[in-house]
Design a protein around this motif. Structure first.
Motif, PDB file in Angstrom:
ATOM      1  N   VAL A 158       0.838  -1.202   0.000  1.00 42.74           N
ATOM      2  CA  VAL A 158       0.000   0.000   0.000  1.00 42.74           C
ATOM      3  C   VAL A 158       0.872   1.250   0.000  1.00 42.74           C
ATOM      4  O   VAL A 158       0.585   2.226  -0.708  1.00 42.74           O
ATOM      5  CB  VAL A 158      -0.953  -0.007   1.217  1.00 42.74           C
ATOM      6  N   ASN A 189       2.035   2.493  -3.141  1.00 47.68           N
ATOM      7  CA  ASN A 189       0.916   2.938  -3.972  1.00 47.68           C
ATOM      8  C   ASN A 189       0.492   1.871  -4.973  1.00 47.68           C
ATOM      9  O   ASN A 189      -0.022   2.171  -6.044  1.00 47.68           O
ATOM     10  CB  ASN A 189       1.252   4.243  -4.709  1.00 47.68           C
ATOM     11  N   VAL A 249      -6.169  -5.728   3.966  1.00 52.09           N
ATOM     12  CA  VAL A 249      -6.138  -4.258   3.994  1.00 52.09           C
ATOM     13  C   VAL A 249      -7.170  -3.751   4.993  1.00 52.09           C
ATOM     14  O   VAL A 249      -6.880  -2.859   5.811  1.00 52.09           O
ATOM     15  CB  VAL A 249      -6.403  -3.673   2.588  1.00 52.09           C
ATOM     16  N   ARG A 281      -6.827   4.313   2.441  1.00 47.95           N
ATOM     17  CA  ARG A 281      -5.441   4.370   1.971  1.00 47.95           C
ATOM     18  C   ARG A 281      -4.828   5.756   2.149  1.00 47.95           C
ATOM     19  O   ARG A 281      -3.670   5.891   2.563  1.00 47.95           O
ATOM     20  CB  ARG A 281      -5.381   3.973   0.485  1.00 47.95           C
TER      21      ARG A 281
END
Length: 371
Positions: free
Chosen positions: A321, A324, A345, A357
């Motif tokens: 994460v 990206n 996640v 995120r």
């Protein structure tokens, strides 16, 4: 036991009078970025809305070690002054830590006979006021920091399902407000912006009166914006179109609609560029907004206390994460399914107390900054 899913605000859950009281609560939550002032302004409408006699906020750092500080608006609650000595007897602490944003009360965990045998209840009889019933909820503030908001009744009348519904409808507001108070505390000293913090060339801030009036900009703000945006990207007011459009939209929104929309983030080849929009407390004039601008490199290490909170697989996912990568890219790299990545996640965001995120990236980058 309470529903484990976070309950969102539904106006149909409340009558017209309750909706007016809730509106007073949300207005009070935005009345000040000083934590004590905000709590005092919020106390009366919040107690009315939740139908409680007293309230308190416990700020807890959960990493690297647990510590806590109580804030009690209104009359003191003496038992909280000796909380360090009775923390192991707090039967609500583990359940709310396990289920953030889910209000839990004594009657959901213990029978009346069991509750009356607890150390907390017995000690409250000695110290006054009597804590006949307790309702509490844990709200994330930022990684490693959470707030436990507790409500008390001094008479033997259990908290109703409506009280739980009322508190559920405010958990994200409480989380957002406490996050803003702490962000503002980090940026201020005796209400003055810490200029020392913003001597860094990768940070700046603007203070605006919507729609277009600029009140103040810190050093490096102009250079930072010129590096981020071309002249064609900038509105006649001097604010980039993309930031002005976000600010205009936030100004038009009510408090519920703004939740989760106050962070803008852009992934650029040179690094991440972020803007956090903070509505400042109302003064004598028009309501002002602060735009906090920061840029971070792509290679952001995961803070140690975050690493300790995650499993080895969740660490792999978290690093993806931070690069990206999409869920699909992470799945391909780790040779697992996209659904498995999605589940990991969601779990790691829950453990770290982040919304999404963008918020994860912002929190990790903020914790890596030397200030």
């Amino acid at each position: 036991m309470p529903d484990k899913e976070r309950r969102m605000f539904n106006p149909m859950d409340f009558n017209s009078r309750e909706l007016l009281v809730r509106e007073r609560v949300t207005m009070a939550l935005g009345s000040s970025l000083s934590l004590p002032e905000m709590l005092e302004a919020t106390r009366a409408p919040l107690l009315e809305f939740v139908q409680a006699d007293a309230m308190a906020l416990c700020l807890m750092h959960v990493a690297p070690t647990l510590d806590f500080r109580w804030h009690v608006p209104g009359p003191p609650i003496p038992i909280l002054r000796e909380y360090a000595g009775i923390v192991d007897h707090d039967f609500l602490r583990a359940p709310i830590l396990a289920q953030p944003e889910v209000p839990i009360c004594d009657t959901q965990l213990l029978s009346r006979e069991e509750y009356e045998r607890t150390h907390i209840y017995q000690r409250s009889l000695e110290l006054e006021p009597r804590l006949e019933h307790i309702l509490a909820v844990l709200v994330p503030i930022r990684s490693g920091l959470v707030g436990a908001v507790a409500f008390y009744r001094h008479e033997r009348s259990p908290f109703s399902s409506q009280s739980i519904t009322a508190l559920s409808s405010l958990t994200r507001h409480l989380s957002n407000t406490l996050g803003n108070c702490h962000a503002y505390r980090d940026l201020t000293a005796r209400t003055q912006l810490l200029q020392e913090l913003y001597q860094r060339k990768d940070s700046a801030f603007l203070v605006l009166e919507p729609p277009t009036h600029e009140v103040f900009r810190s050093s490096h703000a102009t250079a930072l914006l010129e590096r981020w945006f071309t002249p064609s990207d900038v509105h006649a007011s001097g604010l980039p179109h993309v930031l002005k459009e976000r600010l205009d939209a936030l100004v038009r929104m009510d408090a519920d609609s703004r939740l989760g929309k106050t962070l803008w983030i852009s992934n650029h080849e040179e690094g991440y560029r972020t803007c956090r929009f903070v509505e400042l407390p109302a003064g004598d004039g028009p309501r002002q907004w602060a735009l906090l601008l920061t840029e971070f490199p792509h290679s952001i290490p995961l803070p140690l206390h975050m690493q300790h909170a995650l499993t080895s697989r969740e660490l792999d996912i978290a690093r993806g994460v931070l690069r990206n990568w999409s869920n699909g890219q992470i799945a391909d790299d780790l040779e697992i399914s996209g659904q498995t990545v999605k589940t990991h996640v969601r779990n790691l965001f829950r453990k770290l107390g982040v919304d999404d995120r963008a918020d994860f990236l912002y929190q990790v980058a903020h914790l890596n900054r030397p200030v």
